[in-house]
Design an enzyme around this catalytic site. Sequence first.
Site, PDB file in Angstrom:
ATOM      1  N   LYS A 139      -7.380   8.011  -4.006  1.00 41.69           N
ATOM      2  CA  LYS A 139      -6.640   6.934  -3.402  1.00 41.69           C
ATOM      3  C   LYS A 139      -7.251   5.727  -3.796  1.00 41.69           C
ATOM      4  O   LYS A 139      -8.419   5.429  -3.669  1.00 41.69           O
ATOM      5  CB  LYS A 139      -6.584   7.121  -2.108  1.00 41.69           C
ATOM      6  CG  LYS A 139      -5.843   8.288  -1.641  1.00 41.69           C
ATOM      7  CD  LYS A 139      -4.017   7.991  -1.727  1.00 41.69           C
ATOM      8  CE  LYS A 139      -3.258   9.191  -1.065  1.00 41.69           C
ATOM      9  NZ  LYS A 139      -1.841   8.935  -1.509  1.00 41.69           N
TER      10      LYS A 139
ATOM     11  N   GLU B  35      -0.207   5.796  -9.544  1.00 38.55           N
ATOM     12  CA  GLU B  35       1.023   6.097  -8.717  1.00 38.55           C
ATOM     13  C   GLU B  35       1.419   5.040  -7.756  1.00 38.55           C
ATOM     14  O   GLU B  35       0.157   4.658  -7.116  1.00 38.55           O
ATOM     15  CB  GLU B  35       0.550   7.404  -8.110  1.00 38.55           C
ATOM     16  CG  GLU B  35       1.710   8.157  -7.050  1.00 38.55           C
ATOM     17  CD  GLU B  35       1.191   9.356  -6.211  1.00 38.55           C
ATOM     18  OE1 GLU B  35       0.417  10.001  -6.923  1.00 38.55           O
ATOM     19  OE2 GLU B  35       1.839   9.662  -5.343  1.00 38.55           O
TER      20      GLU B  35
ATOM     21  N   ASP C  39       6.334   7.034  -6.401  1.00 36.19           N
ATOM     22  CA  ASP C  39       6.338   8.088  -5.393  1.00 36.19           C
ATOM     23  C   ASP C  39       7.481   7.580  -4.562  1.00 36.19           C
ATOM     24  O   ASP C  39       8.694   7.615  -4.352  1.00 36.19           O
ATOM     25  CB  ASP C  39       5.046   8.467  -4.835  1.00 36.19           C
ATOM     26  CG  ASP C  39       5.019   9.134  -3.444  1.00 36.19           C
ATOM     27  OD1 ASP C  39       5.849   9.398  -3.054  1.00 36.19           O
ATOM     28  OD2 ASP C  39       3.750   9.396  -3.060  1.00 36.19           O
TER      29      ASP C  39
ATOM     30  N   LYS D 222       8.896  14.776  -4.211  1.00 37.33           N
ATOM     31  CA  LYS D 222       8.600  15.568  -2.944  1.00 37.33           C
ATOM     32  C   LYS D 222      10.013  15.895  -2.115  1.00 37.33           C
ATOM     33  O   LYS D 222      11.006  14.957  -2.267  1.00 37.33           O
ATOM     34  CB  LYS D 222       7.865  14.573  -2.131  1.00 37.33           C
ATOM     35  CG  LYS D 222       6.632  14.329  -2.362  1.00 37.33           C
ATOM     36  CD  LYS D 222       5.744  13.419  -1.337  1.00 37.33           C
ATOM     37  CE  LYS D 222       4.613  12.692  -1.948  1.00 37.33           C
ATOM     38  NZ  LYS D 222       3.779  11.887  -1.257  1.00 37.33           N
TER      39      LYS D 222
HETATM   40  O1  OSB Z   1       1.242   9.101  -1.627  1.00 39.26           O
HETATM   41  O2  OSB Z   1       1.363  10.996  -2.284  1.00 39.26           O
HETATM   42  C1  OSB Z   1       1.147  10.462  -1.443  1.00 39.26           C
HETATM   43  C2  OSB Z   1      -0.295  12.474   1.573  1.00 39.26           C
HETATM   44  C3  OSB Z   1       0.445  12.248   2.448  1.00 39.26           C
HETATM   45  C4  OSB Z   1       1.459  11.033   2.205  1.00 39.26           C
HETATM   46  C5  OSB Z   1       1.558  10.627   1.134  1.00 39.26           C
HETATM   47  C6  OSB Z   1       0.710  10.864  -0.051  1.00 39.26           C
HETATM   48  C7  OSB Z   1      -0.088  11.970   0.315  1.00 39.26           C
HETATM   49  C8  OSB Z   1      -1.026  12.772  -0.984  1.00 39.26           C
HETATM   50  C9  OSB Z   1      -1.011  14.061  -1.021  1.00 39.26           C
HETATM   51  O3  OSB Z   1      -1.539  11.780  -1.505  1.00 39.26           O
HETATM   52  C10 OSB Z   1      -2.071  14.682  -0.081  1.00 39.26           C
HETATM   53  C11 OSB Z   1      -1.895  16.145  -0.181  1.00 39.26           C
HETATM   54  O4  OSB Z   1      -0.883  16.834   0.561  1.00 39.26           O
HETATM   55  O5  OSB Z   1      -2.806  16.889  -0.541  1.00 39.26           O
HETATM   56 MG    MG Z   2       1.679   8.925  -3.368  1.00 36.51          MG
END
Ligand code: OSB
Ligand code: MG
Length: 368
Positions: free
Chosen positions: A163, A213, A238, A262
């Site tokens: 992140k 992303e 996303d 997702k």
């Molecule tokens: O932005 O992909 C995202 C988790 C919660 C909400 C948004 C995101 C995420 C993640 C994935 O980055 C984390 C995971 O499930 O391992």
């Molecule tokens: Mg994401």
Amino acid sequence: MNLKKIRLHMISMPLKKPFVTHLQRVESREGIIIEVEDKDGLIGLGEVVAFSTPWYTEETVTTSYHMLKDVLIPLLERHGVNHPTELSELFDSVRRNAMAKASLEMAVWDLYARQQDKPLWDVLGGTREKVLAGAVVGAGATDGMIKQTRDLIEAGYERIKIKISKGADIDVVRTLREEFPHLSLLADANSAYDLGDAGHLKSLDEFCLEMIEQPLGVDDLVDHSILQTKLETPICLDESIVTPSDMKSAIHLNSCGVVNLKLGRVGGYNSALAIYRLCMENGIRLWCGGMIEFGVSRAHNISLSTLEGFSIPGDISSSSKYWDEDIIDTPIVVENGMVKRFDNPGIGVELNGKRLKEVCTFREEFVL
Ligand code: OSB
Ligand code: MG
């Protein structure tokens, strides 16, 4: 499909360690597990992946509960369905609320596959025996992120996502790249930037990220398209892709080269499959995203990821990454960067009744 009962289990479980982004620190995860039962007692499972607060999308666990109880379940009760694809049309009369819709749709698809005595991956047309997994390292001190990345590589993950956000980006990526020169690495910004940051984001190009992303805002398909002309690193969307129509716009505008798909965010399988087809037809790569979810949603993600087009690793990690004990009877395990699909009917896993009871805060049953 002879649906007879629906049970909603509101649950709450602490994460092994907090998951941090620039928008939210998740320490404990609430969710809703859904059981849809038919007249023969077969049960399909679904999960609401919304969070307790609206940081990732506008939905929350509470809004989802309301939508399920007061809107979606009554619709299903009034109209019934013969096939899970009919749910899309039924839910079309309700605007948005993708995660609430997706949870019920997941459970009905799972039940449908169980009624056919087939694995859900087979019903969906999947082919992959093992799906490609990957793990996410939340924001934090850089040395902590290095340690987590090393631990995940040791646990067999071959693709790591980190992140990033303003003030915690270039240096973090540089340090990780120096530490792990050959790692398949990507960075997720969860909309931390705007187009004014294009020059700054351009300096990430030198670190050979697989993709960046969601750098810009949820509604910024045009700005993503302009940003992509300036970056060599492919943009992956996303939050911006919620409907097949969003996907068409993104394709038309060249807003991305990759999509993080997702089930929850896009409203379930019917919408996900439409987005999947658009990506396949237009040369957009895609992978399955994660939501720090429980095992039911993880098992659905694995079923979806058996489709041929999921050719790059997703955010599909072991149950043990976040949970001491998951709420399914067969926890998800990543080995050598992959997860084996389940070959039992439906999503291939059952609820772990004991664990579900421990973490359940509220439960309600609806008789259709
Ligand atoms: O932005 O992909 C995202 C988790 C919660 C909400 C948004 C995101 C995420 C993640 C994935 O980055 C984390 C995971 O499930 O391992
Ligand atoms: Mg994401």
